[in-house]
Design an enzyme around this catalytic site. Structure first.
Site, PDB file in Angstrom:
ATOM      1  N   HIS A   1       0.697  -1.066   0.065  1.00 55.77           N
ATOM      2  CA  HIS A   1      -0.030  -0.057   0.020  1.00 55.77           C
ATOM      3  C   HIS A   1       0.762   1.347   0.055  1.00 55.77           C
ATOM      4  O   HIS A   1       0.313   2.372   0.382  1.00 55.77           O
ATOM      5  CB  HIS A   1      -0.805   0.086   1.230  1.00 55.77           C
ATOM      6  CG  HIS A   1      -1.794  -1.420   1.319  1.00 55.77           C
ATOM      7  ND1 HIS A   1      -2.779  -1.487   0.631  1.00 55.77           N
ATOM      8  CD2 HIS A   1      -1.640  -2.154   2.433  1.00 55.77           C
ATOM      9  CE1 HIS A   1      -2.959  -2.766   0.980  1.00 55.77           C
ATOM     10  NE2 HIS A   1      -2.548  -3.007   1.824  1.00 55.77           N
TER      11      HIS A   1
ATOM     12  N   HIS B   1       5.517   6.765   7.312  1.00 56.80           N
ATOM     13  CA  HIS B   1       5.306   6.242   5.727  1.00 56.80           C
ATOM     14  C   HIS B   1       4.511   7.510   5.368  1.00 56.80           C
ATOM     15  O   HIS B   1       4.537   8.484   5.955  1.00 56.80           O
ATOM     16  CB  HIS B   1       4.059   4.980   6.029  1.00 56.80           C
ATOM     17  CG  HIS B   1       3.070   5.540   6.735  1.00 56.80           C
ATOM     18  ND1 HIS B   1       2.698   5.296   8.043  1.00 56.80           N
ATOM     19  CD2 HIS B   1       1.959   5.966   6.472  1.00 56.80           C
ATOM     20  CE1 HIS B   1       1.613   5.811   8.379  1.00 56.80           C
ATOM     21  NE2 HIS B   1       0.923   6.267   7.314  1.00 56.80           N
TER      22      HIS B   1
ATOM     23  N   HIS C   1       1.573   8.956   2.279  1.00 53.18           N
ATOM     24  CA  HIS C   1       0.167   8.856   1.334  1.00 53.18           C
ATOM     25  C   HIS C   1       0.401   9.695   0.013  1.00 53.18           C
ATOM     26  O   HIS C   1       0.882  10.992   0.211  1.00 53.18           O
ATOM     27  CB  HIS C   1      -1.216   9.077   2.284  1.00 53.18           C
ATOM     28  CG  HIS C   1      -1.135   8.167   3.212  1.00 53.18           C
ATOM     29  ND1 HIS C   1      -1.978   7.142   3.332  1.00 53.18           N
ATOM     30  CD2 HIS C   1      -0.631   8.308   4.525  1.00 53.18           C
ATOM     31  CE1 HIS C   1      -1.828   6.644   4.453  1.00 53.18           C
ATOM     32  NE2 HIS C   1      -1.069   7.106   4.979  1.00 53.18           N
TER      33      HIS C   1
ATOM     34  N   GLU D   1      -4.302  13.095   2.814  1.00 52.48           N
ATOM     35  CA  GLU D   1      -5.434  12.431   3.163  1.00 52.48           C
ATOM     36  C   GLU D   1      -6.183  13.518   4.005  1.00 52.48           C
ATOM     37  O   GLU D   1      -7.215  13.811   3.759  1.00 52.48           O
ATOM     38  CB  GLU D   1      -5.028  11.415   4.406  1.00 52.48           C
ATOM     39  CG  GLU D   1      -4.297  10.319   3.869  1.00 52.48           C
ATOM     40  CD  GLU D   1      -4.273   8.897   4.367  1.00 52.48           C
ATOM     41  OE1 GLU D   1      -3.743   8.765   5.638  1.00 52.48           O
ATOM     42  OE2 GLU D   1      -4.880   8.170   3.719  1.00 52.48           O
TER      43      GLU D   1
ATOM     44  N   HIS E   1       3.259  10.490   7.417  1.00 50.60           N
ATOM     45  CA  HIS E   1       2.809  10.175   8.876  1.00 50.60           C
ATOM     46  C   HIS E   1       3.890   9.551   9.804  1.00 50.60           C
ATOM     47  O   HIS E   1       4.526   8.571   9.432  1.00 50.60           O
ATOM     48  CB  HIS E   1       1.661   9.167   8.848  1.00 50.60           C
ATOM     49  CG  HIS E   1       0.326   9.902   8.337  1.00 50.60           C
ATOM     50  ND1 HIS E   1      -0.590   9.186   7.882  1.00 50.60           N
ATOM     51  CD2 HIS E   1      -0.004  11.138   8.151  1.00 50.60           C
ATOM     52  CE1 HIS E   1      -1.385   9.764   7.274  1.00 50.60           C
ATOM     53  NE2 HIS E   1      -1.215  11.189   7.545  1.00 50.60           N
TER      54      HIS E   1
ATOM     55  N   THR F   1      -6.118   5.553   9.383  1.00 49.96           N
ATOM     56  CA  THR F   1      -6.647   5.911   7.989  1.00 49.96           C
ATOM     57  C   THR F   1      -6.470   4.669   7.032  1.00 49.96           C
ATOM     58  O   THR F   1      -7.135   4.850   5.974  1.00 49.96           O
ATOM     59  CB  THR F   1      -5.935   7.148   7.377  1.00 49.96           C
ATOM     60  OG1 THR F   1      -4.500   6.604   6.934  1.00 49.96           O
ATOM     61  CG2 THR F   1      -5.961   8.395   8.040  1.00 49.96           C
ATOM     62  N   THR F   2      -5.908   3.420   7.589  1.00 52.10           N
ATOM     63  CA  THR F   2      -6.262   2.430   6.662  1.00 52.10           C
ATOM     64  C   THR F   2      -6.920   1.249   7.629  1.00 52.10           C
ATOM     65  O   THR F   2      -6.699   1.532   8.998  1.00 52.10           O
ATOM     66  CB  THR F   2      -4.778   1.916   6.575  1.00 52.10           C
ATOM     67  OG1 THR F   2      -4.272   1.454   7.394  1.00 52.10           O
ATOM     68  CG2 THR F   2      -4.061   2.935   5.565  1.00 52.10           C
TER      69      THR F   2
HETATM   70  N1  LIG Z   1      -2.115   6.286   8.064  1.00 52.24           N
HETATM   71  S1  LIG Z   1      -2.100   5.983   9.681  1.00 52.24           S
HETATM   72  O1  LIG Z   1      -0.825   6.755  10.202  1.00 52.24           O
HETATM   73  O2  LIG Z   1      -3.460   6.341  10.067  1.00 52.24           O
HETATM   74  C1  LIG Z   1      -1.792   4.423   9.951  1.00 52.24           C
HETATM   75  C2  LIG Z   1      -2.414   3.233   9.470  1.00 52.24           C
HETATM   76  C3  LIG Z   1      -1.731   2.093   9.938  1.00 52.24           C
HETATM   77  C4  LIG Z   1      -0.700   2.142  10.721  1.00 52.24           C
HETATM   78  S2  LIG Z   1       0.231   0.890  11.431  1.00 52.24           S
HETATM   79  O3  LIG Z   1       0.943   0.608  10.453  1.00 52.24           O
HETATM   80  O4  LIG Z   1       0.505   1.636  12.598  1.00 52.24           O
HETATM   81  N2  LIG Z   1      -0.776  -0.419  11.786  1.00 52.24           N
HETATM   82  C5  LIG Z   1      -1.868  -0.338  12.670  1.00 52.24           C
HETATM   83  C6  LIG Z   1      -2.421  -1.532  13.358  1.00 52.24           C
HETATM   84  C7  LIG Z   1      -2.637  -2.629  12.654  1.00 52.24           C
HETATM   85  C8  LIG Z   1      -3.177  -3.628  13.253  1.00 52.24           C
HETATM   86  C9  LIG Z   1      -3.050  -3.449  14.717  1.00 52.24           C
HETATM   87  S3  LIG Z   1      -2.609  -1.769  14.926  1.00 52.24           S
HETATM   88  S4  LIG Z   1      -0.538   3.695  11.014  1.00 52.24           S
HETATM   89 ZN   LIG Z   2      -0.625   7.144   6.934  1.00 51.39          ZN
END
Ligand SMILES: NS(=O)(=O)c1ccc(S(=O)(=O)NCc2cccs2)s1
Ligand SMILES: [Zn+2]
Length: 262
Positions: free
Chosen positions: A65, A94, A96, A106, A119, A201-202
């Site tokens: 992604h 990371h 977007h 976003e 982010h 946001t994912t």
């Molecule tokens: N775009 S954002 O910064 O809002 C992120 C989305 C996903 C993120 S993560 O890689 O921290 N995984 C989050 C998790 C997955 C399962 C348990 S927690 S951060």
């Molecule tokens: Zn993000």
């Protein structure tokens, strides 16, 4: 199970079918309507402070992604501002982006999208024992958002990321960034920000994020964004480029949107 993504068949409009939290009342991102942002005096009092280490050999991953730099920094601290008395530690960063530089962020500001958004993801080490545990709580994560504007100056820190992307073209590939990365260099010089309570946001879109979005964008070049769009969402020979990976704004509802003009 079908893999979530950003296409019409697996994108943001259908996430809530597989991930119920995506349909919640404190989802992110949101459109930042600057006229309703309230400047909250006690945000000014408790200054947001951050301290990061410079690290080399950080691992960068193609998640399918986008790219993600794993940066667990036990020595880093993000505190103050909207974070109460808790200390948050950097876990990863990371970004977007969109198919063109007319979109990609976003969060939007009065309906305006930026070309991308970085982010920096932190978790509450005062209250929780692990990142995964923190992500199950309303105050578990704090994410710093930094907008990208397209300009003529290449961003040297982003260039350190771009220079590794040819090694992680396919989903699941990872490599180490040889250069020293100092996360502080990703932050704009003006430290004014907006803050509100939101979500990842994912998927799984956990409602566990205290969002801090800086007002001032940083500059990257079109070429740097073009390189982001060359990453493949697939692990095999098939090439499906990751040309966009942003979720559109979600309803703010009755959430408070506060601002701090640091
Ligand atoms: N775009 S954002 O910064 O809002 C992120 C989305 C996903 C993120 S993560 O890689 O921290 N995984 C989050 C998790 C997955 C399962 C348990 S927690 S951060
Ligand atoms: Zn993000």
């Amino acid at each position: 199970a079908a893999e979530w993504g950003y296409s019409p068949t697996n994108g943001p409009d259908v996430w809530a079918r597989l991930f119920p939290q995506a349909g919640g009342a404190r989802q992110s991102p949101v459109d930042i309507c600057t006229s309703i942002a309230s400047s909250d005096s006690n945000l000014e009092m408790k200054k947001l402070t951050f301290a990061y280490e410079s690290q080399s050999d950080l691992r960068i991953l193609n998640t399918g992604h986008g790219w993600k730099v794993e940066a667990p920094q036990s020595g880093s601290r993000l505190e103050g501002g909207p974070l109460g008395e808790d200390i948050y530690q950097l876990e990863q960063f990371h970004c977007h982006w969109g198919e063109t530089s007319a979109e990609g962020s976003e969060h939007t500001v009065d309906g305006r999208a930026y070309a991308g958004e970085l982010h920096l993801v932190h978790w509450n080490t005062t209250k929780y024992q692990s990142f995964a545990e923190a992500a199950q709580h309303p105050d578990g994560l704090a994410v710093l958002g930094v907008f990208f504007d397209v300009g003529n100056e290449s961003n040297d820190e982003i260039e350190k990321i771009v220079s590794t992307l040819s090694e992680i073209k396919f989903k699941g590939q990872f490599t180490d960034i040889p250069d020293v990365i100092d996360p502080t260099t990703f932050l704009p010089s003006g430290l004014g920000y907006w803050t509100y309570l939101g979500s990842l946001t994912t998927p799984p879109c956990n409602e566990c994020v205290i969002w801090i979005v800086y007002k001032e964008p940083i500059t990257v070049t079109e070429e740097q964004l073009v390189q982001f769009r060359c990453l493949s969402a697939c692990s095999g020979e098939a090439e499906e480029f990751i040309v966009k990976n942003y979720r559109p704004p979600q309803p703010l509802g009755n959430r408070a949107l506060r601002e701090c003009n640091a």
